[in-house]
Scaffold this motif. Structure first.
Motif, PDB file in Angstrom:
ATOM      1  N   PRO A 233     -15.286 -10.878  -1.676  1.00  0.00           N
ATOM      2  CA  PRO A 233     -14.550 -11.865  -2.468  1.00  0.00           C
ATOM      3  C   PRO A 233     -15.234 -13.233  -2.384  1.00  0.00           C
ATOM      4  O   PRO A 233     -16.014 -13.478  -1.476  1.00  0.00           O
ATOM      5  N   LYS A 234     -14.881 -14.088  -3.311  1.00  0.00           N
ATOM      6  CA  LYS A 234     -15.508 -15.411  -3.303  1.00  0.00           C
ATOM      7  C   LYS A 234     -15.153 -16.173  -2.032  1.00  0.00           C
ATOM      8  O   LYS A 234     -15.962 -16.926  -1.503  1.00  0.00           O
ATOM      9  N   GLU A 235     -13.948 -15.994  -1.568  1.00  0.00           N
ATOM     10  CA  GLU A 235     -13.496 -16.576  -0.308  1.00  0.00           C
ATOM     11  C   GLU A 235     -12.786 -15.498   0.498  1.00  0.00           C
ATOM     12  O   GLU A 235     -12.267 -14.537  -0.054  1.00  0.00           O
ATOM     13  N   LYS A 236     -12.781 -15.660   1.815  1.00  0.00           N
ATOM     14  CA  LYS A 236     -12.128 -14.698   2.687  1.00  0.00           C
ATOM     15  C   LYS A 236     -10.658 -14.544   2.291  1.00  0.00           C
ATOM     16  O   LYS A 236      -9.969 -15.517   1.986  1.00  0.00           O
ATOM     17  N   LEU A 237     -10.176 -13.311   2.302  1.00  0.00           N
ATOM     18  CA  LEU A 237      -8.786 -13.057   1.915  1.00  0.00           C
ATOM     19  C   LEU A 237      -7.826 -13.711   2.902  1.00  0.00           C
ATOM     20  O   LEU A 237      -7.978 -13.597   4.121  1.00  0.00           O
ATOM     21  N   GLN A 238      -6.844 -14.391   2.351  1.00  0.00           N
ATOM     22  CA  GLN A 238      -5.788 -15.015   3.138  1.00  0.00           C
ATOM     23  C   GLN A 238      -4.458 -14.356   2.783  1.00  0.00           C
ATOM     24  O   GLN A 238      -4.263 -13.928   1.641  1.00  0.00           O
ATOM     25  N   TYR A 239      -3.548 -14.312   3.744  1.00  0.00           N
ATOM     26  CA  TYR A 239      -2.313 -13.563   3.546  1.00  0.00           C
ATOM     27  C   TYR A 239      -1.088 -14.407   3.892  1.00  0.00           C
ATOM     28  O   TYR A 239      -1.137 -15.269   4.775  1.00  0.00           O
ATOM     29  N   ALA A 240      -0.014 -14.112   3.170  1.00  0.00           N
ATOM     30  CA  ALA A 240       1.303 -14.652   3.493  1.00  0.00           C
ATOM     31  C   ALA A 240       2.226 -13.476   3.805  1.00  0.00           C
ATOM     32  O   ALA A 240       1.975 -12.349   3.362  1.00  0.00           O
ATOM     33  N   PRO A 241       3.291 -13.706   4.572  1.00  0.00           N
ATOM     34  CA  PRO A 241       4.232 -12.606   4.865  1.00  0.00           C
ATOM     35  C   PRO A 241       4.847 -12.061   3.576  1.00  0.00           C
ATOM     36  O   PRO A 241       5.047 -12.795   2.601  1.00  0.00           O
ATOM     37  N   ARG A 322      -7.297  -2.674   5.786  1.00  0.00           N
ATOM     38  CA  ARG A 322      -7.720  -2.840   7.185  1.00  0.00           C
ATOM     39  C   ARG A 322      -7.081  -4.079   7.802  1.00  0.00           C
ATOM     40  O   ARG A 322      -6.603  -4.042   8.941  1.00  0.00           O
ATOM     41  N   ASP A 323      -7.090  -5.163   7.046  1.00  0.00           N
ATOM     42  CA  ASP A 323      -6.510  -6.405   7.574  1.00  0.00           C
ATOM     43  C   ASP A 323      -5.026  -6.254   7.874  1.00  0.00           C
ATOM     44  O   ASP A 323      -4.522  -6.844   8.840  1.00  0.00           O
ATOM     45  N   LYS A 324      -4.318  -5.494   7.063  1.00  0.00           N
ATOM     46  CA  LYS A 324      -2.858  -5.344   7.218  1.00  0.00           C
ATOM     47  C   LYS A 324      -2.458  -4.061   7.950  1.00  0.00           C
ATOM     48  O   LYS A 324      -1.285  -3.702   7.992  1.00  0.00           O
ATOM     49  N   ASN A 325      -3.461  -3.383   8.514  1.00  0.00           N
ATOM     50  CA  ASN A 325      -3.217  -2.197   9.339  1.00  0.00           C
ATOM     51  C   ASN A 325      -2.500  -1.083   8.569  1.00  0.00           C
ATOM     52  O   ASN A 325      -1.601  -0.419   9.083  1.00  0.00           O
TER      53      ASN A 325
END
Length: 607
Positions: A233-241, A322-325
């Protein structure tokens, strides 16, 4: 003749210094690349641009030099113009690559020349910069040519420069061959940087001498995160609940065209769709499996396939699992090795299921479904959310089991593709296709029943779609099958989504495969990045009208509009077709064409 060859050789050598300056526009990041990568790039650049000017000299200067008894001012002036032209071509490509990370192609030139000034315009400052740079190029070209004529009279030392340049080029090619065999990505991606650089590969020889094995080629893994110049991605993926964690099931039927989704042909899927959303104007990213699955997962056009393969970056949606298991379950009837989805979409997945077992497509489809059932059982035990992809294959083979009596008659039992002609009656063939879809619909029911029986039907987003369509001479042009054009028969596909809590409805706005990642990543995984960081699509629950859909095949790309299809062939030339694939007089270079072409390079960069 010897004197003329010396002239051409000196011409190439003396034009090389400025070319090497422009090579820095193509170079890898000097601060992040190893000495070996930079040395290989330098060797390749020296050899490539020496050959570029050598060939230019041979084509434009050798015969006049040979025929002239004396080289007068007129011939020198002509040679300066040739050198200037060659330098300008290189300079333009270098600047375009620096800005957009793609090389100049005929499609871009077509838009520039025929766009009527509406596509590309330059500011006054830009024009002045261009004029100044051309003046510098002219000065350098004149100096290089005058020196070349002078040295050609009596200096034979040029042979040493020629030997060095060719040796460096061959050395870079051999380094690439060994790097390609071992998937050393920082070396192999140099081929994407330098214009018209097609370095050597010799896997067959390296297998014979034992350097690698066939298994290495088929199963080699690459390191996740070595991005080369694929900026995705252009920027690393960021997550909110997220309020409620949902499971996801993508169920794709290979070669399922849009008009096969009817109550008669797919009664089970049709009944299921009544509780969800049906998207009536939905398009694949390709007319082939490789491009269709690539676009579905990456959210990008298939033109990015090669750089994704070189970079070893998985699809953003796979990164999110993977990030969210999430448990990732991939159940394909065919192998994930061809096309190389194991080295693109799912690269780095340690427990990737490679293929299904069975001697027939029906056995392999059944094996995929059985393994999915086992996967669901494990999720009940470990209480993990899951993302699953099931890809069934019998429709691709236009096949039904022996003894299965489909409802659509008259129907062929087998297909002789070599016998298909423009005047072949498509009805029995199309009926066989519909019967194969009818059989696949029974498998869809089995999968949906598995979700319900395991208690996952109320907390799973279910997507039913395809990778591409299938043509049965729909337009009377003797096109059968797929991967041959971009008409609706080959790229328009079904999309059915049942999403807990989202309601149901029928959507007539144009959608595409790219929209799946654009919807799932924020809605299921809570990704907060702008959608443009990871997809060219849009959220299916916040749709806006679109002017076109980008599609690709193994040989060309297409900008598919409402009333025409604009092709960009393998040479980069624009061709214009109507929706029935006939040549059209509508060759207007609308402003959105440049936007579309730029999209093919939007996810390329150094960082």
């Amino acid at each position: 003749m010897v004197k003329s060859l010396r002239l051409i050789s000196w011409f190439a050598v003396l034009n090389l210094p400025l070319a090497l300056y422009y090579s820095t526009f193509f170079a890898p990041d000097f601060n992040k690349s190893s000495a070996g990568v930079l040395m290989t790039f330098a060797a390749a650049a020296i050899g490539l641009f020496f050959i570029y000017f050598l060939l230019g000299g041979l084509i434009f200067l050798f015969v006049p030099a040979l025929l002239k008894k004396t080289w007068g001012k007129g011939f020198i002036f002509y040679s300066v113009l040739i050198a200037l032209l060659l330098q300008i071509v290189l300079a333009v490509d270098a600047h375009v690559f620096s800005l957009y990370r793609f090389h100049v192609n005929l499609a871009m030139l077509d838009l520039f020349v025929n766009g009527g000034g509406q596509i590309i315009s330059f500011s006054t400052a830009t024009i002045l910069s261009i004029v100044l740079e051309v003046a510098v190029l002219l000065f350098f070209a004149a100096a290089a040519v005058i020196l070349a004529f002078s040295f050609a009279q009596n200096s034979r030392k040029v042979i040493y420069f020629v030997i060095i340049a060719i040796a460096l080029y061959l050395g870079a090619n051999f380094v690439h061959a060994f790097a390609s065999a071992k998937a050393v990505l920082p070396i192999t991606e140099i081929a994407n940087r330098l214009p018209v650089y097609k370095p050597l590969t010799m896997n067959s020889f390296l297998i014979k001498v034992g350097y690698i094995t066939e298994e290495d080629i088929a199963n080699r893994k690459v390191h996740v995160g070595q991005s080369g110049f694929f900026k995705y991605p252009k920027e690393k993926l960021q997550y909110a609940p997220v309020e409620k964690k949902l499971n996801v099931l993508w169920l794709a039927i290979d070669t399922l065209r849009y008009d096969a989704f009817t109550k008669d042909i797919m009664p089970n899927a049709y009944a299921f769709s009544e509780g969800g959303y049906v998207f009536n104007d939905h398009y694949s990213s390709s007319n082939s499996t490789r491009g269709g699955i690539f676009g579905l997962f990456y959210g990008l056009p298939p033109s990015y396939w090669q750089v994704a393969l070189s970079a070893g970056i998985p699809a953003a949606i796979v990164q999110a699992t993977r990030d969210k298991n999430y448990a990732l379950g991939v159940f394909t009837s065919a192998t994930v090795f061809k096309p190389e989805f194991h080295n693109t979409v799912f690269v780095g997945e340690k427990n990737l299921r490679p293929q299904s077992e069975g001697n027939t497509v029906f056995e392999r489809d059944a094996d995929a479904i059985n393994d999915f059932a086992e996967f669901l059982g494990k999720r009940k035990a470990d209480n993990k959310n899951f993302f699953s992809f099931i890809f069934l294959d019998n429709v691709h083979s236009t096949a039904i089991p022996e003894g299965f009596k489909g409802p659509f008659q008259p129907s062929w039992t087998t297909v002789n593709h070599l016998a298909l002609k423009e005047d072949t009656d498509p009805t029995p063939y199309f009926n066989l296709y519909k019967n194969s879809v009818y059989y696949a619909d029974l498998n869809i029911k089995k999968i949906l029943d598995l979700l319900k029986d395991n208690g996952y039907d109320e907390n799973t987003v279910v997507v039913i779609t395809s990778d591409h369509g299938e043509e049965f001479n729909d337009n009377g042009d003797n096109f059968w099958g797929h991967n041959s054009n971009f008409t609706n028969a080959q790229i328009k596909i079904p999309l059915i989504i049942k999403w807990p809590g989202k309601g149901h409805g029928s959507v007539d706005m144009t959608t595409s495969a790219y929209d799946l990642t654009a919807t799932i990543l924020p809605e299921v995984f809570g990704v907060t990045n702008p959608i443009s960081d990871f997809s060219i699509g849009q959220n299916l629950f916040n749709l806006k009208p679109v002017n076109y859909v980008l599609c690709g095949s193994y040989l060309e790309n297409a900008i598919v509009e409402k009333d025409r299809i604009v092709l960009i062939d393998e040479l980069g030339m624009l061709r214009f077709k109507d929706k029935h694939y006939n040549d059209t007089d509508n060759t207007a270079r609308d402003a959105h064409l440049l936007e579309a072409v730029r999209t093919f390079s939007e996810y390329l960069g150094d960082k």
